[in-house]
Design a protein around this motif. Structure first.
Motif, PDB file in Angstrom:
ATOM      1  N   VAL A  46      68.086  83.341  44.266  1.00  0.00           N
ATOM      2  CA  VAL A  46      67.306  84.606  43.482  1.00  0.00           C
ATOM      3  C   VAL A  46      68.500  84.741  42.355  1.00  0.00           C
ATOM      4  O   VAL A  46      69.578  84.389  42.444  1.00  0.00           O
ATOM      5  CB  VAL A  46      67.661  85.631  44.649  1.00  0.00           C
ATOM      6  CG1 VAL A  46      67.545  86.932  43.669  1.00  0.00           C
ATOM      7  CG2 VAL A  46      66.361  85.641  45.684  1.00  0.00           C
ATOM      8  N   GLY A  47      67.763  84.784  41.357  1.00  0.00           N
ATOM      9  CA  GLY A  47      68.419  85.045  39.914  1.00  0.00           C
ATOM     10  C   GLY A  47      68.444  83.749  39.117  1.00  0.00           C
ATOM     11  O   GLY A  47      68.700  83.849  38.014  1.00  0.00           O
ATOM     12  N   SER A  48      67.890  82.774  39.654  1.00  0.00           N
ATOM     13  CA  SER A  48      67.994  81.487  39.059  1.00  0.00           C
ATOM     14  C   SER A  48      66.525  81.196  38.428  1.00  0.00           C
ATOM     15  O   SER A  48      65.670  81.948  38.796  1.00  0.00           O
ATOM     16  CB  SER A  48      68.155  80.175  39.737  1.00  0.00           C
ATOM     17  OG  SER A  48      67.324  79.952  40.748  1.00  0.00           O
ATOM     18  N   ASP A  49      66.425  80.255  37.362  1.00  0.00           N
ATOM     19  CA  ASP A  49      65.317  79.802  36.820  1.00  0.00           C
ATOM     20  C   ASP A  49      64.182  79.364  37.737  1.00  0.00           C
ATOM     21  O   ASP A  49      62.997  79.500  37.584  1.00  0.00           O
ATOM     22  CB  ASP A  49      65.323  78.940  35.653  1.00  0.00           C
ATOM     23  CG  ASP A  49      66.165  79.544  34.510  1.00  0.00           C
ATOM     24  OD1 ASP A  49      66.082  80.790  34.270  1.00  0.00           O
ATOM     25  OD2 ASP A  49      66.599  78.734  33.547  1.00  0.00           O
ATOM     26  N   ASP A  50      64.588  78.994  38.893  1.00  0.00           N
ATOM     27  CA  ASP A  50      63.591  78.355  39.882  1.00  0.00           C
ATOM     28  C   ASP A  50      63.812  79.045  41.424  1.00  0.00           C
ATOM     29  O   ASP A  50      63.625  78.418  42.198  1.00  0.00           O
ATOM     30  CB  ASP A  50      63.898  76.931  40.322  1.00  0.00           C
ATOM     31  CG  ASP A  50      65.270  76.613  40.797  1.00  0.00           C
ATOM     32  OD1 ASP A  50      65.983  77.378  41.079  1.00  0.00           O
ATOM     33  OD2 ASP A  50      65.289  75.455  41.298  1.00  0.00           O
ATOM     34  N   GLN A  51      63.933  80.377  41.200  1.00  0.00           N
ATOM     35  CA  GLN A  51      63.962  81.209  42.318  1.00  0.00           C
ATOM     36  C   GLN A  51      62.526  81.193  42.991  1.00  0.00           C
ATOM     37  O   GLN A  51      61.539  80.851  42.441  1.00  0.00           O
ATOM     38  CB  GLN A  51      64.404  82.710  42.026  1.00  0.00           C
ATOM     39  CG  GLN A  51      63.300  83.725  41.617  1.00  0.00           C
ATOM     40  CD  GLN A  51      63.561  84.899  41.482  1.00  0.00           C
ATOM     41  OE1 GLN A  51      65.013  85.346  41.408  1.00  0.00           O
ATOM     42  NE2 GLN A  51      62.677  85.744  41.281  1.00  0.00           N
ATOM     43  N   CYS A  52      62.843  81.196  44.390  1.00  0.00           N
ATOM     44  CA  CYS A  52      61.575  80.899  45.233  1.00  0.00           C
ATOM     45  C   CYS A  52      61.383  82.287  46.075  1.00  0.00           C
ATOM     46  O   CYS A  52      62.294  82.654  46.940  1.00  0.00           O
ATOM     47  CB  CYS A  52      61.702  79.580  45.988  1.00  0.00           C
ATOM     48  SG  CYS A  52      60.423  79.465  47.003  1.00  0.00           S
TER      49      CYS A  52
END
Length: 282
Positions: free
Chosen positions: A222-228
């Protein structure tokens, strides 16, 4: 001078606040707390961005050698860097108390943590109950105290955020007993493992607090460019692919129809979601 306790946010070196970065640049020494959570970038990336050397502070240093961190904070600024928000773990509160006992001024600089960023899944923050932690089971230790908290939350129709275990620089029981400083490889609990353990405890307790058909949502990075973000029944999340760490899990309670509308967009199967979600009309 000052002990700065600085929240770093959730993802990378650029998540630090402007105020936090100014504090970091004023410090003579920086310590990165590295066992209650992790950033998704290396220590070297932080050092390059800050223009400062960063010392990794493991559990042993923070809990048993706090004076090492605090020494000199009365004559020069020291920074204690925490992934997420400064007060996401009781260990950090203990460090602040120790500093105050020594007459050291403490300044806390806040940031996003999983406790508020979890709103990204669409479930409204004020509809959450008690947060629980799920630890890795062992052959001889399979704690289920979280079950009662989930029961209380679900009785009230509230969502439950489950924080999943992290094992960093941990020793095996044999090495611990023999006093050998040999550490196990890092482990990060996945949503799949958490669901498996939750269902095991429901089978054991048998109070129908939740079931394989309970709607839940798993998140990763969460919070990253590739959050899922993936929602579905617990049974569906058992086999969903969330990728790398860090993972979190939410058991959905009663949902406002707007919460359900958003959560449905992340569903493994919208039809299954509609069949098992508990949706309120107001």
């Amino acid at each position: 001078m000052v002990l700065f306790v600085v929240g770093l946010g959730l993802a990378d070196e650029k998540d630090i606040t402007v105020k936090g970065l100014e504090a970091v640049k004023s410090c003579e020494r920086l310590y990165l707390e590295a066992y209650t959570s992790i950033l998704m970038v290396s220590k070297e990336r932080l050092e390059s961005y800050y223009g400062k050397t960063v010392t990794v502070a493991d559990r042993e240093m923070v809990e048993s050698e706090a004076d090492t961190i605090l020494d000199g904070a009365d004559t020069g600024n020291v920074g204690f860097l925490v992934v997420g928000d400064p007060f996401g773990a009781t260990t950090h509160t203990d460090l602040v108390l120790r500093a105050k006992e020594r007459g050291i001024k403490v300044v806390s600089i806040h940031n996003a943590s999983i406790m508020n960023a979890i709103g990204c899944c669409g479930l409204q923050l004020y509809n959450y109950g008690q947060t629980i932690s799920i630890v890795f089971f062992t052959d001889s230790w399979r704690p289920d105290s979280f079950y009662d908290k989930i029961k209380q939350n679900r009785t009230l129709g509230l969502h439950t955020l489950c924080l999943l275990d992290i094992k960093v620089k941990e020793q095996s029981m044999e090495n611990l007993a023999r006093g050998r400083k040999i550490y196990e490889p890092p482990r990060y609990m996945t949503v799949n493992q958490a669901v498996e353990q939750l269902l095991e405890i429901e089978d054991k307790r048998g109070e129908n607090v939740y079931s394989p058909n309970t709607i839940a949502v798993g998140t990763a990075r969460v919070g990253s460019d590739d959050q899922c973000i993936i929602s579905g029944t617990l049974q569906e999340l058992l086999t969903a692919d969330f990728g790398g760490p860090l993972h979190s899990l939410i058991l959905a309670g009663n949902m406002h129809f707007l919460e359900a509308d958003i959560l449905r967009t992340f569903a493994v199967n919208p039809e299954t979601f509609n069949a098992h979600a508990i949706i309120m009309e107001h």
